[in-house]
Every structure is written in structure tokens, then in C-alpha cells.
Motif scaffolding. Structure first.
Motif, PDB file in Angstrom:
ATOM      1  N   ARG A 626     -21.432 -21.331  14.192  1.00 18.30           N
ATOM      2  CA  ARG A 626     -21.248 -22.027  15.439  1.00 18.30           C
ATOM      3  C   ARG A 626     -19.536 -22.287  15.371  1.00 18.30           C
ATOM      4  O   ARG A 626     -18.947 -22.497  16.553  1.00 18.30           O
ATOM      5  CB  ARG A 626     -21.766 -23.621  15.166  1.00 18.30           C
ATOM      6  N   LEU A 627     -19.000 -22.139  14.263  1.00 17.36           N
ATOM      7  CA  LEU A 627     -17.331 -22.093  14.209  1.00 17.36           C
ATOM      8  C   LEU A 627     -16.928 -20.746  14.094  1.00 17.36           C
ATOM      9  O   LEU A 627     -15.570 -20.592  14.633  1.00 17.36           O
ATOM     10  CB  LEU A 627     -17.104 -22.484  13.027  1.00 17.36           C
ATOM     11  N   ARG A 631     -12.941 -19.434  15.360  1.00 17.29           N
ATOM     12  CA  ARG A 631     -12.107 -18.998  14.528  1.00 17.29           C
ATOM     13  C   ARG A 631     -11.890 -17.603  14.720  1.00 17.29           C
ATOM     14  O   ARG A 631     -10.879 -17.094  13.877  1.00 17.29           O
ATOM     15  CB  ARG A 631     -12.758 -19.300  13.152  1.00 17.29           C
ATOM     16  N   GLY A 632     -12.621 -16.672  15.609  1.00 16.45           N
ATOM     17  CA  GLY A 632     -12.430 -15.154  15.871  1.00 16.45           C
ATOM     18  C   GLY A 632     -12.860 -14.539  14.524  1.00 16.45           C
ATOM     19  O   GLY A 632     -12.218 -13.700  14.149  1.00 16.45           O
ATOM     20  N   GLU A 633     -13.831 -15.143  13.850  1.00 16.57           N
ATOM     21  CA  GLU A 633     -14.356 -14.294  12.753  1.00 16.57           C
ATOM     22  C   GLU A 633     -15.248 -12.963  13.096  1.00 16.57           C
ATOM     23  O   GLU A 633     -15.509 -12.222  12.179  1.00 16.57           O
ATOM     24  CB  GLU A 633     -15.239 -15.314  11.852  1.00 16.57           C
ATOM     25  N   PHE A 634     -15.619 -12.825  14.157  1.00 14.07           N
ATOM     26  CA  PHE A 634     -16.541 -11.791  14.607  1.00 14.07           C
ATOM     27  C   PHE A 634     -15.792 -10.563  15.011  1.00 14.07           C
ATOM     28  O   PHE A 634     -14.679 -10.658  15.510  1.00 14.07           O
ATOM     29  CB  PHE A 634     -17.474 -12.052  15.855  1.00 14.07           C
ATOM     30  N   TRP A 658     -19.205  -9.770  10.744  1.00 13.27           N
ATOM     31  CA  TRP A 658     -18.803 -10.888  10.612  1.00 13.27           C
ATOM     32  C   TRP A 658     -18.243 -11.266   9.311  1.00 13.27           C
ATOM     33  O   TRP A 658     -18.687 -11.156   8.182  1.00 13.27           O
ATOM     34  CB  TRP A 658     -20.117 -12.134  10.580  1.00 13.27           C
ATOM     35  N   ASN A 659     -16.769 -11.644   9.290  1.00 16.50           N
ATOM     36  CA  ASN A 659     -16.013 -11.729   8.105  1.00 16.50           C
ATOM     37  C   ASN A 659     -15.750 -13.370   8.421  1.00 16.50           C
ATOM     38  O   ASN A 659     -14.528 -13.951   8.838  1.00 16.50           O
ATOM     39  CB  ASN A 659     -14.483 -11.172   8.367  1.00 16.50           C
ATOM     40  N   SER A 660     -16.654 -14.052   7.422  1.00 23.70           N
ATOM     41  CA  SER A 660     -16.597 -15.539   7.319  1.00 23.70           C
ATOM     42  C   SER A 660     -15.483 -15.963   6.439  1.00 23.70           C
ATOM     43  O   SER A 660     -15.259 -15.271   5.169  1.00 23.70           O
ATOM     44  CB  SER A 660     -18.138 -15.990   6.828  1.00 23.70           C
TER      45      SER A 660
END
Length: 867
Positions: A626-627, A631-634, A658-660
Motif C-alpha cells: 500500500r506504501l 514511495r515509487g518502489e515499483f 518491486w524494490n521494497s
């Protein structure tokens, strides 16, 4: 031994057709087991279990005219076996179907109804094999079980039809005009009999059948059609033919029935998949038609048509006599001759009149009833509030309707579905009450028998697993703040008991234990072969241990005068701390039971909350996802697609990464299911679509970019409208976007998916069918869909240079695609040998690690610029 094990497994299963087919596949080591019904023009596969994917499908068709020899063999010999798929009979009947599967041997057993073949079970093996007596026994046992299921459905159907006819007869007796009769018949046909729509039309002087009454899902259908018995164009359908031929006419498949061609589009648009028309007669002259529509193909079976004919005959009778019935003399005659209960009392409730039906139903004579009070029928099974409500209603001038449980003269019970209405004099004062009703005792008994068949285990007379889960779920909904304990019990070594003492003694053990459980103050059920389950509301922890103590005491059995100590293990779960739903609580009790089974009989274990760690990880990932967008992690990577003719880059497929921040790089297989489950997939899909358009504009990309649609997107009715709007606003050509869908998404809702794919194609997008060949790929839907490319699944490409059968499948797919003018893309190319074979087979495009792994956009642009 195999046959006996199958019988036991079948007995312990849910009992539905899908479970049965799956059991057959397991016991016969078969790849596919399917149930087919034989219709007038087609053989229709209603259910098919596919072992390799552990999934079900249906909807396949074979032309009956090509299968006559096979059907004759089944009727004559009772079974058809093929150790190898040879012979003209199978080629004529199933050539198209068998060309797309890996079947090497098959066995077919028929479903017979009164010596007539109306279906069959087909078992398919991937290997050439012989079928032994036990194999055939399993299939024959399965066919018998299916016939029993059909008989139960038939009982339910007869109960519903009896109710419907009763309502029709009550309407016809009480109706005062044609209009009232027509309106009520249509309403009852929809509300009681379950048809989708019903209408009545009358014939005018010009030969037109004009609608006069209708009910149900009409949706302006009657305004859009014309029927005329003199027009060669408009007199082919069931309604006109019913008038011309003076008999009932049936259309059991709107999609294929030639007679409804003129009206087919409008019918399918409203879900009328089958229909029936009955000629309404008045003094031996046809004056119109009763028309019924169903949302199911093949709905108008022989039994249903007989039911329609009964309604039609009653309707014709009522029309002929309605004017006469307005007179009191004829009303009296009708009442006297009616099978319906008619009783009149004075204002105080004293009986003034009963018709012969009252005598027949109650067992009392007219002389025994006149002057008495209806309480003579009182059973004691209605409360004071029931009778108070009755009198309050009728004294206020309203009618009262209920099912009365009464006693006959011989003290047996009868059920009366009755209406009590007040009669008024000229000044409006209530002077009497009339009671009319139907004896539904037989219906109630059938319903009760059917209820027990469905909800109770035949051996122990305990509720079934399905009934238990439903009852537990209802208790949780009604008492969400209560504390509930679930115990799952497993009898230790029941197989050993059966082996040593025999199955008959084993059944006695099960019955004796079930009888002891029934005494407990809890809701108990049989959960499986040797498993029982119960739940009970608890006030304290001490109550749980008292319940456990009671269950262990229930293990002291008395069988044939001898004492027997039963060994059991118990798993315990608690609501609400171990689960919020019935299925979850039982599943956690199963986990606890597995731990208990490690110990000696007489052990119990509570559910270990540590088993919930997986659930916690899921929730944690959901929160992070959801975050992730904020955060622009995709990240979006591109895997190039190469044209085989010159090995130049001809496009690319977008792949989501996805770079979490907290978990690092997470694989798509781990987080995409969470996106789909939570609904976040829609927001992420919108982001991916817009980001791809941004890259196309920013880097001036001139080759198509493939974007994977999610199932949730394809279910959106306004999908095409939304995507078209985004593309138009961007100014790029929609042909630079290649929308990818999977076969699985099509199977979920073929009609809706096809509609949305056509809308996307109209917008200008390219369309690709992904993962082709993994499931049973139907030529029929592939030919209808506006597909530009099909992607041959990598599971085939992986073996193409190692397995000749796989190579032949790929060749068949490529040739089929060429015949339909569809381009082919091979996924997962990793070796030069695979590439060379694909060139020889005539594949159009390739994709895989042999050429390039998925790349960030900058690296993809670099490759594109030098290609």
C-alpha cells in the motif's frame, strides 16, 4: 481392493459431480475424467476434471450426427474401451477434440434412463493401457452415483412443480377475468417455477401474435419482435409453430436452434438460452400462446414440457368456463369438485360449509364438522401468538395466509397451505370467513426427506460437514461477541478395527460413538471417514476442559452388550482468537489435531498461534504494498521480443519489479497474488499503463510494448473506455500498445471478456493471448476473438528440442495460428537448438534469456537503437 477403496472414498466425499470425477481420476490414474450429456443435436461436456492442473472445465461440444456409432455401441454393449486410439469410430466422433490432448487410451460408460442413453462418463489416459474389471467397476459405480444425484434433483424438481401447479389452480379458481388469469399465470411461472420470463400472446385477425400479459426479465423484448403465422419470415419460431401445429414447441438451445434465427440476437442479449411455446385453446380453437423462457440451455426436458402442458390445459379450461364460474351455482359446483380445501365459518368461527376435499383431507365427514369449531383440527404445534395474529388479521378485514399443521381424525398430521379471508355483507360488515387451501403434506414429507439426504450422514445420522460449517458460520454471525470452542476428533486406527473385525463392526463403532456425541450439549457432526467435529459456546476456560472430559467419556462404547474403549485424538481451536470464520477455525483445529496424533490416543492439542506467522507475513506485505506506489518502489523492466526472420527487436513485454525499502527485491510471484487479493492490482495496473505510455513518448519508441492485463481489470465494464481516454490524452498511437490476456481470464467469463477485448480492439490496441496451450485451448473462442498474437507457453518451448510430442503440439499451434492469420510468439527461448527448431516450424517471434533478460528502460533503448 481398488474398487472397495474407491467406494469408501466416494462415500466420505461431498458427493457432488466434480468431487466424483476427481476421485475417478485419482483411482484410475487418468489425466481427464468428464461427464457428457446427449442432447438432440450435440454431445455436451458439462464437467471435466483435469488432473495435471487440478482444475475443472466444461462447455465442449461434439456433433451428435458424427457420434451415432459410438452412442449405439454404448447402448448395446454398456461400455466402450480403447487401449489405443485407433479406428474410424473415434476419428469420426472426436478427431478435433483428441488432436489437442495427449490421450492414448480411454474408457466410456453410459448413463441410462429407462434404457435410453442420455449421457456418459469418459476416462482418458496419457498412456496406452488396458482397462481391467476393477477400472470398469469404478466407472460403473460412478455412473450409478450420478444417476442417484439426478434422482435427488428430480425429487426437488417435482416438489417445486407441485407447488407451482397448486398456485396455478388456486389462481384459476379465484380469478374473475381473463386479464387476471393471464397476469397471474405469467407471475407464477417466473416467481414459483423459476423461468426467466413468461408472456401470453393472443392471435389477431391479421395473424399477429400480440402480447397481452408478461412478467420477469422482459427488458423491452416484446417491443423488439414480430410474430405472424402467415409470414414465411416470421412464422418459423416456437410461438407461431405452436399455433399452426396446435402443439407445444420447444427450443432447447437458442445459440444453435435454426427456428429462432430471426429472434436469436434479441434473445441472447436478454439471457433467453432456451424457450417453449404452448397453444392456448378456447373451444378447440387456438387463440394464442403461453411462452416461457429459461436462462439455461436444455431446460425444457420431457418432465418440464409435461408440466407446461398441464398449466396450458388448466389455463384453457379456465378460459372456457370463466363466464360460467361467475354464477353462484357454477362456483358451488367447482368448489364441490375441487381438490382444494374450501371451508366457510360464521363470524364466531362455527363451521357452516365444507366441500368434499375437506372431508377427504381431514378424515371427518361433513356431518361431523358442521356446527363445530375449526379447533377440531388443532395439533398443538402452533403457538398462542400464531392464533392471536390470525384473528387480529381477519377481524381487521385482511386475509391471513399460513401453512397450518393440523390433525386428521386418525390423529396423524396434515399440512394445509391456506388463506382465510373475511366475507362482508352489503353494508360492509364481516359476516363469515372462507378458508381455501392445498394439502401439501406430501410435499412437506418430500422436502424433509430431501433435507435429510443433503444435510445428514446416512450411517451415523449426524449432520454432514457442509451442514456443520454452515451452522457454525451462522452462530458466529448471530453471536459475534461469544466464545466458541471447536473440537475436531480423529478415531485412532479405524482402519485396523475394520481389518481385524470387519467393516460391519467398524460401522457399529461409528454409530455407537455418534450416539454418545448426540447426548453432549454441543452441535456435533461427522466430518470425514473417521473424523467427527463439534462446537459449543463457552463461558470460561474451565468449560473447555469439561467439554473435553465429556468427549473422552463418550469413547466408552457399548456394542452388542460388550464394553469397548475407543481411542481418539482431539484438535482444539477457539473463536475468536484462532479464527473469525468457520472454515478457518476448523482448519486450525486440523493443525492442532495433527500435533495431537503424534502422541498416544487420548491426547489433545490446542492450535499453536505460531502457525499464524504466514498470515502475519501476508498482512505485512499488504501494508508495504500500500506504501510502495507512494514511495515509487515499483520498477518497470522490458524484455525484448525478436522477429525470427531477421532477429531484430520487434517489441518488448513490460514486467513489473518491486524494490521494497524494507524487504529488498521481491519476486512478482510473491507479491502479485497479494495485489490481486487486496484489489491493489487495479491501482498498480493503472500506474504501469501510464508509465509505459510515458516511456514511449519520452524515448520515442516505435515498436509495440506489451502490457499484461490483470483479471480484475478485465472484469471492469468500462476498461476500454478508460484506457482509450488515457491513450488519446497522451497523443500516441494505440497500435504501440499490445494488450496481453491469459486463457484463464477468458475461461472465467468468456462472454464478458470477449466483449471487452473487442472494445479494446476497436480502440486500436493490439491483442495478444498469453500462456496459450497450458489449458484446453478452444478453436471456437480463438476464431471469434480479434487476436493479433498468441504466445506459446514456455513450458512447451522448454521441451521442444527434447520431446517429439511437445514439438508436434507446438507445430499444431503455429499451423492453427497461421490458418487464422494470427502471429505466434515463443516465450522462454534459452538455447540455440530451440531457436533453430522454431525457425523451421515457422514461428514469427521469439522472446527469452537466449537473447536478453528483462532490462531497465535505458538498457532496452540502447538495444533497440542498435537493432
Amino acid at each position: 481392493m481398488k474398487l472397495l477403496s474407491f467406494f469408501r472414498a466416494l462415500y466420505a466425499s461431498e458427493g457432488n459431480i466434480n468431487d466424483l470425477l476427481k476421485l475417478c481420476a485419482q483411482f484410475l490414474n487418468a489425466e481427464r475424467v468428464s461427464l457428457w450429456t446427449v442432447k438432440e443435436e450435440i454431445l455436451f461436456c458439462e464437467h471435466m476434471y483435469i488432473k495435471s492442473t487440478d482444475e475443472f472445465m466444461g462447455g465442449l461440444l461434439l456433433r451428435r450426427e458424427k457420434c451415432l456409432e459410438l452412442l449405439h455401441t454404448l447402448e448395446k454393449e454398456g461400455v466402450f474401451l480403447a487401449q489405443r486410439l485407433q479406428g474410424q469410430m473415434l476419428k469420426d466422433c472426436m478427431e478435433e477434440y483428441l488432436s489437442f490432448v495427449d490421450t492414448k487410451a480411454l474408457a466410456i460408460v453410459p448413463l441410462l434412463q429407462e434404457a435410453k442413453l442420455d449421457g456418459f462418463i469418459m476416462c482418458e489416459s496419457q498412456h496406452e493401457r488396458s482397462w481391467d474389471a476393477q477400472d470398469i467397476g469404478i466407472l460403473l459405480c460412478a455412473s450409478t452415483h450420478i444417476r442417484n444425484l439426478y434422482e435427488k434433483q428430480s425429487i426437488s424438481f417435482m416438489v417445486n412443480m407441485y407447488r407451482t401447479l397448486s398456485l396455478v389452480n388456486q389462481t384459476l379458481i379465484k380469478a374473475k377475468s381473463r386479464e387476471e388469469i393471464f397476469g397471474e399465470i405469467c407471475r407464477i411461472a417466473v416467481e414459483a417455477a423459476g423461468f426467466r420470463m413468461a408472456w401470453i400472446g393472443l392471435l389477431d385477425d391479421a395473424g399477429n401474435i400480440k402480447p397481452v400479459s408478461w412478467y420477469g426479465h422482459v427488458e423491452n423484448y416484446l417491443e423488439s419482435i414480430s410474430i405472424n403465422i402467415y409470414s414465411e419470415k416470421l412464422n418459423k419460431g416456437p410461438s407461431a409453430r405452436a399455433v399452426l401445429e396446435k402443439k407445444v414447441q420447444v427450443n432447447n438451445d437458442t445459440e444453435t436452434e435454426p427456428s429462432v434465427l430471426e429472434w436469436r440476437t434479441q434473445m441472447l442479449k436478454r439471457g433467453y438460452l432456451s424457450s417453449c411455446a404452448y397453444p392456448i385453446r378456447l373451444k378447440d380453437e387456438v387463440i394464442g400462446t403461453l411462452n416461457l423462457y429459461s436462462d439455461r440451455k436444455g431446460a425444457f426436458t420431457h418432465e418440464v414440457v409435461k408440466f407446461v402442458e398441464e398449466i396450458g390445459e388448466d389455463l384453457s379450461f379456465a378460459l372456457e368456463h370463466i363466464d360460467l364460474l361467475k354464477s353462484m351455482e357454477m362456483m358451488y359446483m367447482a368448489t364441490e369438485q375441487s381438490f382444494e380445501w374450501v371451508m366457510i365459518t360464521d363470524k364466531s368461527g362455527n363451521i357452516m360449509y365444507v366441500n368434499p376435499a375437506v372431508e377427504r383431507i381431514s378424515g371427518y365427514t361433513k356431518e361431523e364438522l358442521l356446527g363445530k369449531n375449526p379447533r377440531i383440527f388443532k395439533s398443538g404445534l402452533h403457538s398462542r401468538e400464531f392464533y392471536k395474529n390470525l384473528w387480529d388479521t381477519i377481524l381487521s378485514g385482511e386475509s391471513f395466509r399460513a401453512v397450518f399443521i393440523n390433525r386428521r381424525k386418525d390423529k396423524s398430521l396434515f399440512y394445509l397451505d391456506a388463506i382465510i379471508s373475511p366475507l362482508r355483507d352489503e353494508t360492509g360488515n364481516i359476516t363469515a370467513f372462507v378458508s381455501t387451501g392445498s394439502d401439501i403434506t406430501q410435499v412437506r414429507q418430500l422436502e424433509e426427506n430431501l433435507y435429510r439426504l443433503v444435510n445428514y450422514d446416512a450411517l451415523t445420522d449426524l449432520p454432514t460437514r457442509v451442514y456443520f460449517l454452515r451452522e457454525l458460520e451462522e452462530t458466529i454471525k448471530e453471536k459475534p461477541h461469544s466464545n466458541i470452542t471447536v473440537l475436531l476428533m480423529d478415531i485412532h486406527n479405524l482402519g485396523g478395527i475394520n481389518a481385524v473385525y470387519g467393516y460391519e463392526f467398524g460401522d457399529k463403532v461409528l454409530r455407537a460413538f455418534a450416539q454418545n456425541l448426540k447426548i453432549l450439549p454441543a452441535f456435533c457432526a461427522r466430518y470425514g471417514d473417521d473424523e467427527f467435529v463439534l462446537f459449543k459456546e463457552m463461558k470460561s476456560a474451565e468449560d473447555i476442559y469439561e467439554l473435553l472430559k465429556s468427549v473422552f467419556n463418550a469413547c466408552n462404547l457399548s456394542i452388542e452388550g460388550k464394553s469397548y474403549k475407543l481411542g481418539i485424538h482431539i484438535g482444539v481451536s477457539l473463536y475468536p482468537i484462532d479464527g473469525q470464520r468457520a472454515q478457518e477455525l476448523v482448519r486450525n483445529a486440523e493443525i492442532a489435531l495433527k500435533k495431537a496424533e503424534v502422541s498416544v490416543p487420548g491426547s489433545y492439542e490446542f492450535y499453536n498461534p505460531e502457525e499464524g506467522e504466514k498470515v502475519f507475513q501476508w498482512v505485512k506485505m499488504e501494508q508495504e504494498l500500500r506504501l510502495a506506489l507512494e514511495r515509487g518502489e515499483f520498477l518497470i523492466y522490458f524484455q525484448p521480443v525478436y522477429r525470427l526472420s531477421d532477429l531484430k527487436v520487434a517489441g518488448a513485454e513490460e514486467l513489473l519489479r518491486w524494490n521494497s525499502r524494507s524487504m529488498g527485491f521481491v519476486q512478482a510471484k510473491d507479491f502479485v497474488p497479494v495485489l490481486e487479493k487486496t484489489g491493489l492490482i487495479l491501482d498498480v495496473s493503472d500506474y504501469v499503463f501510464k508509465k509505459c505510455i510515458q516511456f514511449i513518448k519520452e524515448y520515442n519508441i516505435k515498436v509495440p510494448i506489451s502490457i499484461n492485463l490483470s483479471p480484475a481489470q478485465l472484469r471492469q465494464k468500462d476498461l476500454a473506455e478508460k484506457l482509450c481516454h488515457v491513450v488519446k490524452a497522451s497523443g500516441i498511437s494505440p497500435e504501440l500498445l499490445n494488450v496481453e490476456i491469459t486463457e484463464e481470464m477468458l475461461i472465467e467469463d468468456l462472454e464478458g471478456a470477449s466483449r471487452r477485448i473487442s472494445e479494446l480492439k476497436t480502440c486500436g490496441f493490439l491483442i495478444t493471448l498469453d500462456d496459450f496451450g497450458v489449458r484446453y485451448s478452444s478453436l471456437s473462442y480463438l476464431a471469434k476473438l480479434p487476436v493479433d498474437y498468441i504466445k506459446i507457453d514456455m513450458s512447451f518451448i522448454k521441451l521442444i528440442d527434447q520431446d517429439e510430442k511437445t514439438l508436434k503440439v507446438v507445430l499444431a499451434i503455429i499451423n492453427m495460428a497461421k490458418s487464422l492469420k494470427i502471429k505466434t510468439v515463443a516465450e522462454g527461448v534459452e538455447r540455440k537448438s530451440q531457436l533453430e527448431i522454431l525457425k523451421e516450424l515457422g514461428c514469427d517471434y521469439v522472446q527469452g534469456f537466449y537473447f536478453s533478460k528483462p532490462l531497465p528502460v535505458e538498457e532496452f533503448i540502447s538495444i533497440l537503437s542498435i537493432s
